[in-house]
Design an enzyme around this catalytic site. Structure first.
Site, PDB file in Angstrom:
ATOM      1  N   ASN A 155       5.754  39.798  33.370  1.00 42.53           N
ATOM      2  CA  ASN A 155       7.130  40.195  33.477  1.00 42.53           C
ATOM      3  C   ASN A 155       7.833  41.323  32.508  1.00 42.53           C
ATOM      4  O   ASN A 155       8.477  41.995  32.640  1.00 42.53           O
ATOM      5  CB  ASN A 155       8.201  39.111  33.933  1.00 42.53           C
ATOM      6  N   GLU A 253       6.960  30.628  23.986  1.00 44.52           N
ATOM      7  CA  GLU A 253       8.115  31.377  24.658  1.00 44.52           C
ATOM      8  C   GLU A 253       8.019  31.129  25.870  1.00 44.52           C
ATOM      9  O   GLU A 253       7.335  31.715  26.817  1.00 44.52           O
ATOM     10  CB  GLU A 253       8.196  32.590  24.224  1.00 44.52           C
ATOM     11  N   CYS A 287      12.977  36.144  31.848  1.00 41.02           N
ATOM     12  CA  CYS A 287      13.002  34.879  31.271  1.00 41.02           C
ATOM     13  C   CYS A 287      14.660  34.519  30.955  1.00 41.02           C
ATOM     14  O   CYS A 287      15.230  33.394  30.937  1.00 41.02           O
ATOM     15  CB  CYS A 287      12.288  34.572  30.008  1.00 41.02           C
TER      16      CYS A 287
HETATM   17  P1  NAD Z   1       2.204  31.760  33.678  1.00 42.41           P
HETATM   18  O1  NAD Z   1       2.219  30.607  32.816  1.00 42.41           O
HETATM   19  O2  NAD Z   1       1.662  31.686  35.001  1.00 42.41           O
HETATM   20  O3  NAD Z   1       1.253  32.937  32.860  1.00 42.41           O
HETATM   21  C1  NAD Z   1       1.196  33.300  31.750  1.00 42.41           C
HETATM   22  C2  NAD Z   1       0.039  33.806  31.132  1.00 42.41           C
HETATM   23  O4  NAD Z   1      -0.762  32.775  30.831  1.00 42.41           O
HETATM   24  C3  NAD Z   1      -0.816  34.775  31.754  1.00 42.41           C
HETATM   25  O5  NAD Z   1      -1.508  35.714  31.098  1.00 42.41           O
HETATM   26  C4  NAD Z   1      -1.566  33.629  32.370  1.00 42.41           C
HETATM   27  O6  NAD Z   1      -3.170  34.357  33.010  1.00 42.41           O
HETATM   28  C5  NAD Z   1      -2.007  32.678  31.332  1.00 42.41           C
HETATM   29  N1  NAD Z   1      -2.669  31.349  31.569  1.00 42.41           N
HETATM   30  C6  NAD Z   1      -2.502  30.903  33.147  1.00 42.41           C
HETATM   31  N2  NAD Z   1      -3.110  29.448  32.804  1.00 42.41           N
HETATM   32  C7  NAD Z   1      -3.707  29.502  31.754  1.00 42.41           C
HETATM   33  C8  NAD Z   1      -4.278  28.618  30.915  1.00 42.41           C
HETATM   34  N3  NAD Z   1      -4.827  27.266  31.578  1.00 42.41           N
HETATM   35  N4  NAD Z   1      -4.773  28.788  29.840  1.00 42.41           N
HETATM   36  C9  NAD Z   1      -4.449  29.887  28.964  1.00 42.41           C
HETATM   37  N5  NAD Z   1      -3.794  30.998  29.642  1.00 42.41           N
HETATM   38  C10 NAD Z   1      -3.186  30.722  30.663  1.00 42.41           C
HETATM   39  O7  NAD Z   1       3.531  32.613  33.751  1.00 42.41           O
HETATM   40  P2  NAD Z   1       3.735  34.030  34.371  1.00 42.41           P
HETATM   41  O8  NAD Z   1       4.286  33.787  35.715  1.00 42.41           O
HETATM   42  O9  NAD Z   1       3.059  35.081  33.946  1.00 42.41           O
HETATM   43  O10 NAD Z   1       5.236  34.672  33.594  1.00 42.41           O
HETATM   44  C11 NAD Z   1       6.715  34.060  33.790  1.00 42.41           C
HETATM   45  C12 NAD Z   1       7.061  32.908  33.155  1.00 42.41           C
HETATM   46  O11 NAD Z   1       7.117  33.474  31.555  1.00 42.41           O
HETATM   47  C13 NAD Z   1       8.523  32.713  33.359  1.00 42.41           C
HETATM   48  O12 NAD Z   1       8.522  31.116  33.257  1.00 42.41           O
HETATM   49  C14 NAD Z   1       9.244  33.112  32.301  1.00 42.41           C
HETATM   50  O13 NAD Z   1      10.610  32.454  32.110  1.00 42.41           O
HETATM   51  C15 NAD Z   1       8.251  33.158  31.145  1.00 42.41           C
HETATM   52  N6  NAD Z   1       8.836  34.102  30.145  1.00 42.41           N
HETATM   53  C16 NAD Z   1       9.289  33.663  28.932  1.00 42.41           C
HETATM   54  C17 NAD Z   1       9.983  34.838  27.956  1.00 42.41           C
HETATM   55  C18 NAD Z   1      10.414  34.166  26.605  1.00 42.41           C
HETATM   56  O14 NAD Z   1      10.106  34.796  25.473  1.00 42.41           O
HETATM   57  N7  NAD Z   1      10.615  32.967  26.514  1.00 42.41           N
HETATM   58  C19 NAD Z   1       9.635  35.915  28.306  1.00 42.41           C
HETATM   59  C20 NAD Z   1       9.003  36.476  29.419  1.00 42.41           C
HETATM   60  C21 NAD Z   1       8.417  35.430  30.347  1.00 42.41           C
END
Ligand code: NAD
Length: 497
Positions: A155, A253, A287
């Site tokens: 995102n 995060e 987020c």
């Molecule tokens: P996601 O958890 O599906 O993926 C995030 C990353 O983790 C991707 O690169 C993904 O390939 C990787 N990943 C997935 N499974 C994994 C595993 N088993 N081991 C290691 N890595 C793995 O999240 P998303 O859908 O890409 O992002 C949306 C989420 O991110 C929302 O919940 C949003 O609130 C959060 N977000 C938080 C912040 C913050 O700073 N708090 C900022 C932006 C987004």
């Protein structure tokens, strides 16, 4: 703009300063129209191991480069990003869908981070402190951790990567970066920029692929001593538990359930603007997106009316086109999740005032109409769980105290906001709102990179991205004692002489 602008139709990993082919690839599609943009590698454990080997070797030399010189690379990175801002922004809109104006803002965030962290190259402050014994000197200093892993979501594909990689690099670490498969183009472009800026080979390595394969290999690799992760809560919790077993430092995060509080004395026009920007910008896929409005009962009706009127002007479509305010949802899974929550909201008894359905485009894009529920109750699922779409729920309250209580009644703690003209309420709110970020008379989004970014409770695990605090994730503290008395002086024992 088409795939031609990428110079390649198949992305490669960037390992040890070289562009490396990967046999398996998958298509990256533009969420605005479903068109294929490029192929992204699906790497495996072997590629991660190669990257770690390169990073280990490179890090030893990189740590010995004086920090102000390391910082010069970041200055150059910032300058190149500035020159390429429009190109990066357009590519960002193509792969992620967010409207061009927001994409420009995200790229700017990365540029700001480059210059800010470059400045840290001349600070990276430690402390000197009096020693308890005569002729003895005591100090502490920040040291690089070694090889660090960063895992980023789709995102904010460039901003979040800069929040993590820039502090890691200026502090003398080498980085393995796994970007989200949905948005690899920003990673490819940023790696090219690092290359052009003269970052030594192996200091940053980009390995594309699935979380379950590449991400997991990084988490399990014992030479990677830090994992800095941004993404969803389920993934983050699993990563943290795996890192815990290895005593590996992990910075998380994760999600949010952010609220805007509108008090009876608020400037309602301003509140409407703040809510619209926070709830429907990036199609609610931030987020920090506002997904709850906690409104004082005296102004509930009028706020509803003004919100509905303003929502009528939110034009939906491809974010590259002029005048579009709400772009697409990232993919079909994201769209289905939003649809599911609309049904949940209706079943729970909330009243649907606007939206609630897919927006029919004339192509293969994924769009959802900006949606407003009212009469939501604080414990409803639509008021508790992260929807990650353009859906906001109004919750009525009778007092300032109740508003604060409702705000804090969620498992997340990322950001919150209050609209009021009462200075006493402002200070009580900034004290009592249990979130890592608080806005007054502004929506729930709009963080600046020199302040710490992150949340309390279920949003994270106490670390922060950006700000000087980001350095804590990527450094170890070393305490150093220099005894120049010429004799054995025992701490705590020889203090009375
Ligand atoms: P996601 O958890 O599906 O993926 C995030 C990353 O983790 C991707 O690169 C993904 O390939 C990787 N990943 C997935 N499974 C994994 C595993 N088993 N081991 C290691 N890595 C793995 O999240 P998303 O859908 O890409 O992002 C949306 C989420 O991110 C929302 O919940 C949003 O609130 C959060 N977000 C938080 C912040 C913050 O700073 N708090 C900022 C932006 C987004």
């Amino acid at each position: 703009m088409t795939a031609l602008t990428l110079e390649t139709d198949v992305l490669q990993n960037f390992i040890d300063g070289k562009w490396v082919d990967v046999e398996n690839t998958t298509a990256v599609t533009n969420p605005a129209n479903g068109e294929r943009i490029v192929q992204v590698p699906l790497s495996n454990r072997y590629h991660v191991e190669e990257a770690v080997k390169a990073a280990k070797k490179a890090q030893k030399d990189w740590a010995l480069v004086p920090a102000p010189q390391r910082a010069e690379v970041l200055y150059r990175v910032g300058m190149i990003m500035k020159d390429k801002k429009e190109r990066l922004s357009r590519l960002l809109t193509m792969e992620n869908g967010k409207v061009l104006e927001e994409a420009r803002g995200e790229v700017q965030e990365g540029i700001d981070m480059a210059f800010y962290m470059a400045g840290e190259g001349r600070r990276l402050f430690g402390q000197t402190t009096p020693a308890e014994l005569k002729d003895k000197f005591a100090m502490s200093q920040r040291c690089p951790v070694g090889v660090v892993g960063i895992i980023t979501p789709w995102n904010f594909p460039i901003a979040i990567a800069t929040w993590k990689s820039f502090p890691a690099i200026v502090a003398g670490n080498a980085v393995i970066w796994k970007p989200a498969t949905e948005t690899p183009i920003m990673a490819y472009e940023l790696a090219k920029i690092f290359e052009e800026a003269g970052l030594p080979n192996g200091v940053i390595n980009v390995v594309f692929g699935k979380g379950s394969e590449v991400g997991d290999s990084m988490v399990q690799n014992e030479d990677i001593r830090v994992i800095s992760f941004t993404g969803s809560n389920d993934t983050g919790r699993n990563i943290a538990s795996d890192c815990g077993k290895q005593l590996k430092k992990v910075s998380l995060e994760m999600g949010g359930k952010n609220a805007v509080i509108v008090m009876d004395d608020a400037d309602l026009d301003l509140a409407v603007e703040g809510i619209l920007w926070s709830a429907f910008g990036t199609s609610g896929q931030r987020c920090t997106a506002c997904s709850r409005v906690i409104v004082h009962h005296k102004v509930k009706k009028i706020l509803e009316e003004r919100l509905l009127a303003a929502m009528d002007h939110l034009t939906i479509g491809n974010g590259l086109e002029e005048g579009i305010k709400v772009g697409p949802i990232i993919n079909e899974a994201g769209l289905n999740k939003i649809k599911k929550y609309i049904e949940v909201g209706k079943q729970e008894g909330a009243t649907l005032l606007a939206g609630g359905s897919e927006w029919e485009s004339n192509n293969q894009g994924y769009y959802f109409t900006p949606t407003l529920f009212t009469d939501a109750k604080p414990d409803m699922r639509i008021a508790q769980e992260e929807i990650f779409g353009p859906v906001v729920s109004l919750i009525e309250v009778s007092s300032f105290e109740e508003a604060i209580e409702v705000n804090n009644q969620v498992t997340y703690g990322l950001s919150s906001s209050i609209f009021t003209r009462d200075i006493n309420r402002v200070f009580k709110a900034q004290r009592d709102l249990d979130t890592g970020i608080v806005y007054v008379n502004a929506g729930t989004t709009g963080a600046e990179i020199h302040l710490p970014f992150g949340g309390t409770k279920g949003t994270g695990n106490g670390h922060r991205d950006s700000g000087v605090q980001a350095l804590d994730v990527f450094t170890e503290w070393k305490a150093i004692y220099v005894d120049y008395s010429g004799k054995l002086q025992r701490a705590q024992i020889d203090t009375e002489e």
